[in-house]
Design an enzyme around this catalytic site. Structure first.
Site, PDB file in Angstrom:
ATOM      1  N   LYS A  24      22.035 -94.777-120.813  1.00  0.00           N
ATOM      2  CA  LYS A  24      21.850 -95.259-119.445  1.00  0.00           C
ATOM      3  C   LYS A  24      22.287 -94.208-118.450  1.00  0.00           C
ATOM      4  O   LYS A  24      21.619 -93.935-117.452  1.00  0.00           O
ATOM      5  CB  LYS A  24      22.627 -96.560-119.247  1.00  0.00           C
ATOM      6  CG  LYS A  24      22.501 -97.160-117.845  1.00  0.00           C
ATOM      7  CD  LYS A  24      23.637 -96.773-116.902  1.00  0.00           C
ATOM      8  CE  LYS A  24      24.935 -97.460-117.316  1.00  0.00           C
ATOM      9  NZ  LYS A  24      26.006 -97.251-116.283  1.00  0.00           N
ATOM     10  N   ASP A  51      19.840-101.803-115.548  1.00  0.00           N
ATOM     11  CA  ASP A  51      20.353-100.706-114.726  1.00  0.00           C
ATOM     12  C   ASP A  51      19.303 -99.640-114.450  1.00  0.00           C
ATOM     13  O   ASP A  51      19.238 -99.088-113.345  1.00  0.00           O
ATOM     14  CB  ASP A  51      21.563-100.057-115.404  1.00  0.00           C
ATOM     15  CG  ASP A  51      22.870-100.732-115.022  1.00  0.00           C
ATOM     16  OD1 ASP A  51      22.828-101.889-114.548  1.00  0.00           O
ATOM     17  OD2 ASP A  51      23.929-100.107-115.206  1.00  0.00           O
ATOM     18  N   ASN A  95      23.787-104.947-110.084  1.00  0.00           N
ATOM     19  CA  ASN A  95      25.171-104.532-110.274  1.00  0.00           C
ATOM     20  C   ASN A  95      25.231-103.160-110.927  1.00  0.00           C
ATOM     21  O   ASN A  95      26.123-102.866-111.723  1.00  0.00           O
ATOM     22  CB  ASN A  95      25.938-105.552-111.116  1.00  0.00           C
ATOM     23  CG  ASN A  95      27.454-105.412-110.942  1.00  0.00           C
ATOM     24  OD1 ASN A  95      27.929-104.762-110.027  1.00  0.00           O
ATOM     25  ND2 ASN A  95      28.209-106.024-111.848  1.00  0.00           N
ATOM     26  N   ARG A 125      32.528-104.166-105.000  1.00  0.00           N
ATOM     27  CA  ARG A 125      32.866-102.875-105.605  1.00  0.00           C
ATOM     28  C   ARG A 125      32.965-101.797-104.525  1.00  0.00           C
ATOM     29  O   ARG A 125      32.055-101.610-103.719  1.00  0.00           O
ATOM     30  CB  ARG A 125      31.844-102.490-106.675  1.00  0.00           C
ATOM     31  CG  ARG A 125      31.816-103.477-107.825  1.00  0.00           C
ATOM     32  CD  ARG A 125      30.761-103.158-108.858  1.00  0.00           C
ATOM     33  NE  ARG A 125      31.078-101.944-109.607  1.00  0.00           N
ATOM     34  CZ  ARG A 125      30.312-101.481-110.605  1.00  0.00           C
ATOM     35  NH1 ARG A 125      29.201-102.133-110.951  1.00  0.00           N
ATOM     36  NH2 ARG A 125      30.650-100.376-111.236  1.00  0.00           N
ATOM     37  N   ASP A 314      34.703 -96.413-120.505  1.00  0.00           N
ATOM     38  CA  ASP A 314      33.733 -97.461-120.849  1.00  0.00           C
ATOM     39  C   ASP A 314      33.967 -98.025-122.246  1.00  0.00           C
ATOM     40  O   ASP A 314      33.476 -99.110-122.576  1.00  0.00           O
ATOM     41  CB  ASP A 314      32.300 -96.930-120.744  1.00  0.00           C
ATOM     42  CG  ASP A 314      31.759 -96.992-119.322  1.00  0.00           C
ATOM     43  OD1 ASP A 314      32.404 -97.622-118.467  1.00  0.00           O
ATOM     44  OD2 ASP A 314      30.686 -96.407-119.069  1.00  0.00           O
ATOM     45  N   GLU A 342      32.102-103.866-113.617  1.00  0.00           N
ATOM     46  CA  GLU A 342      31.350-105.119-113.503  1.00  0.00           C
ATOM     47  C   GLU A 342      32.264-106.325-113.359  1.00  0.00           C
ATOM     48  O   GLU A 342      31.907-107.340-112.773  1.00  0.00           O
ATOM     49  CB  GLU A 342      30.414-105.280-114.710  1.00  0.00           C
ATOM     50  CG  GLU A 342      29.175-104.417-114.672  1.00  0.00           C
ATOM     51  CD  GLU A 342      29.396-102.979-115.092  1.00  0.00           C
ATOM     52  OE1 GLU A 342      28.409-102.257-115.279  1.00  0.00           O
ATOM     53  OE2 GLU A 342      30.568-102.532-115.218  1.00  0.00           O
ATOM     54  N   HIS A 385      28.369-106.782-119.529  1.00  0.00           N
ATOM     55  CA  HIS A 385      27.734-106.420-120.797  1.00  0.00           C
ATOM     56  C   HIS A 385      28.728-105.882-121.809  1.00  0.00           C
ATOM     57  O   HIS A 385      28.616-106.161-123.002  1.00  0.00           O
ATOM     58  CB  HIS A 385      26.621-105.403-120.532  1.00  0.00           C
ATOM     59  CG  HIS A 385      27.074-104.167-119.808  1.00  0.00           C
ATOM     60  ND1 HIS A 385      26.722-102.895-120.209  1.00  0.00           N
ATOM     61  CD2 HIS A 385      27.847-103.986-118.701  1.00  0.00           C
ATOM     62  CE1 HIS A 385      27.247-102.002-119.382  1.00  0.00           C
ATOM     63  NE2 HIS A 385      27.930-102.643-118.455  1.00  0.00           N
ATOM     64  N   ARG A 386      29.714-105.102-121.347  1.00  0.00           N
ATOM     65  CA  ARG A 386      30.646-104.491-122.302  1.00  0.00           C
ATOM     66  C   ARG A 386      31.615-105.508-122.896  1.00  0.00           C
ATOM     67  O   ARG A 386      32.050-105.358-124.036  1.00  0.00           O
ATOM     68  CB  ARG A 386      31.388-103.325-121.649  1.00  0.00           C
ATOM     69  CG  ARG A 386      30.424-102.270-121.130  1.00  0.00           C
ATOM     70  CD  ARG A 386      30.940-100.864-121.225  1.00  0.00           C
ATOM     71  NE  ARG A 386      29.960 -99.927-120.672  1.00  0.00           N
ATOM     72  CZ  ARG A 386      28.907 -99.462-121.327  1.00  0.00           C
ATOM     73  NH1 ARG A 386      28.690 -99.833-122.586  1.00  0.00           N
ATOM     74  NH2 ARG A 386      28.070 -98.627-120.752  1.00  0.00           N
ATOM     75  N   LYS A 411      21.905-105.623-119.178  1.00  0.00           N
ATOM     76  CA  LYS A 411      22.228-104.609-118.171  1.00  0.00           C
ATOM     77  C   LYS A 411      22.031-103.204-118.718  1.00  0.00           C
ATOM     78  O   LYS A 411      21.544-102.316-118.015  1.00  0.00           O
ATOM     79  CB  LYS A 411      23.664-104.795-117.687  1.00  0.00           C
ATOM     80  CG  LYS A 411      24.041-103.907-116.522  1.00  0.00           C
ATOM     81  CD  LYS A 411      25.429-104.249-116.014  1.00  0.00           C
ATOM     82  CE  LYS A 411      25.694-103.578-114.677  1.00  0.00           C
ATOM     83  NZ  LYS A 411      25.740-102.116-114.750  1.00  0.00           N
TER      84      LYS A 411
END
Length: 432
Positions: A24, A51, A95, A125, A314, A342, A385-386, A411
């Site tokens: 990504k 994304d 996002n 954010r 991440d 996020e 997502h993570r 995402k």
């Protein structure tokens, strides 16, 4: 995947190989560089996810020709030669932090008024550090609500230049956005980094993608960057590596099950710093074999570690879940900036690991995880997502772990649960 909740079946040690989808981070950087190029670029092995799709849509709204071909995993881009064709645009970024931050800087090259907005979380954010840096270069850029967060309005004459500085402490994406835009400025630009630069490998990635498209900045380490301006990116075909952040879940799956996984397309010379996650697993007791085009992780008896993950933040949720199955505590430090992702990933990770029985101490910049016998829990994923992908690893080991909102993986990795099932043999069941 439209299910509100799923439960995965535990698996034993498995052995397999996988090639994750395109990165990504690289896809969105390559899209910006190609959009600023002169002529046609073809991006190969591109990622198709929320994304990247919002980035494509925004570039199209800016008047750039972008033609995605999902079946072929390619994107054709006809760049504007450093110009923004549209004189006004409403850009919706959902996002996607990369889309919001990169394009806020990029539209400074235009002549007109551009408004960038996102979903409710994006409106929380921070982006003021980037706006302040742009204003120092002569660009009228401001937070519409005055709170330092999107929506953002940029009124640009296209005539920016001069000296500026940007904070490195919240997000490296502020700096990356400036770096990609500044070579096309009509006047010389110098940008200095103020404070500690988080996620440094992502800036190195930005510079590498820029160089592939023909741009090299003058630089002093990762502290000062300058360009004479009036440069042009060179259109070209470009191949995108598999996503190293996505690969961390498969490496983690081998770690928690005692299995063996080979990720194809990544190696010791990858552009992506997140391959260094494997060093963390090595410290925890896994065996890692590094090739030039593949990395293999074999699970072993896991032990807790103390690690600064600022450069690979991440992968913090992945390591946090792996730590559930280690002997002894794991301490993760240096990642205060992931509170602005996020979701607040430190708080969210602490809450969900605690549900599974771990004793968790939360710090401003990290957390300490003391594993206890893991037990089933219903995992809230916070539309992150993570969080969903990381806690799927716990479900491979502990019966009855329920993942809420699995569709949030769209995402960055829409096919994640399919690929995890194919690799490990796990099955999933939809829970009403």
């Amino acid at each position: 995947m439209a299910a509100e909740k799923i439960v995965l079946t535990p698996v034993g040690a498995f052995e397999g190989s996988i090639r994750p989808p395109g990165s990504k981070s690289i896809t969105n950087r390559a899209l910006v560089c190609a959009a600023l190029g002169a002529g046609e670029s073809i991006l190969n092995n591109a990622l198709f996810s929320e994304d990247t799709e919002v980035m494509i849509s925004c570039l199209q709204r800016l008047g750039i020709t972008v033609e995605p071909a999902q079946a072929e995993k390619t994107i054709r881009v006809v760049g504007g030669g450093g110009k923004i064709p549209a004189s006004s645009a409403e850009l919706y970024t959902a996002n996607s932090g990369t889309t919001m931050r990169f394009l806020t800087a990029m539209v400074a090259l235009g002549r007109g008024v551009y408004r960038l907005d996102g979903n409710p979380r994006m409106r929380e954010r921070p982006i003021e550090d980037l706006l302040t840096a742009l204003r120092a270069l002569g660009v009228e850029a401001f937070s519409e609500k005055g709170d330092g967060c999107p929506p953002v309005v940029v009124r640009s004459t296209g005539e920016f230049g001069g000296d500026s500085e940007v904070s490195g402490e919240i997000s490296s994406q502020f700096l990356s956005g400036l770096l990609m835009a500044m070579p096309c400025a009509p006047r010389p630009v110098t940008v200095r980094v103020r404070g500690r630069l988080v996620s440094r490998p992502y800036v190195e990635m930005t510079l590498a993608v820029m160089e592939a498209f023909g741009i090299r900045l003058e630089r002093e380490d990762l502290v000062r960057f300058s360009t004479p301006g009036r440069q042009k990116y060179t259109a070209r075909p470009y191949w995108i590596e598999p996503d190293a952040s996505a690969a961390s879940y498969f490496f983690g799956a081998a770690a928690v099950t005692g299995g063996k996984v080979t990720v194809e397309g990544l190696g010791r010379y990858s552009l992506q710093g997140d391959v260094q996650f494997c060093h963390c697993l090595e410290q925890m007791g896994c065996k890692v074999t590094w090739g030039t085009e593949q990395i293999t992780v074999c699970g072993g008896k896991l032990r807790g570690i103390d690690v600064d993950m600022n450069a690979i933040s991440d992968t913090v949720p992945t390591l946090g879940v792996v730590a559930l199955f280690a002997e002894g505590p794991t301490t993760i430090r240096g990642v205060a900036h992931i509170r602005h992702k996020e979701t607040d990933r430190i708080a969210a990770l602490a809450a969900e690991l605690s549900k599974m029985g771990a004793e968790v101490e939360e710090f401003p910049d990290g957390l300490r995880i003391v594993p206890r016998e893991p037990h089933p829990a219903e995992i809230e994923t916070y539309n992150d997502h993570r969080m969903a992908m990381s806690f799927s690893l716990a479900a491979l080991k502990v019966p009855g772990v329920i993942i809420r909102d699995p569709a949030c993986t769209a995402k960055t990795y829409p096919e994640f649960f399919h690929d995890l099932s194919t690799l490990t043999g796990t099955k999933w069941q939809v829970i009403s």
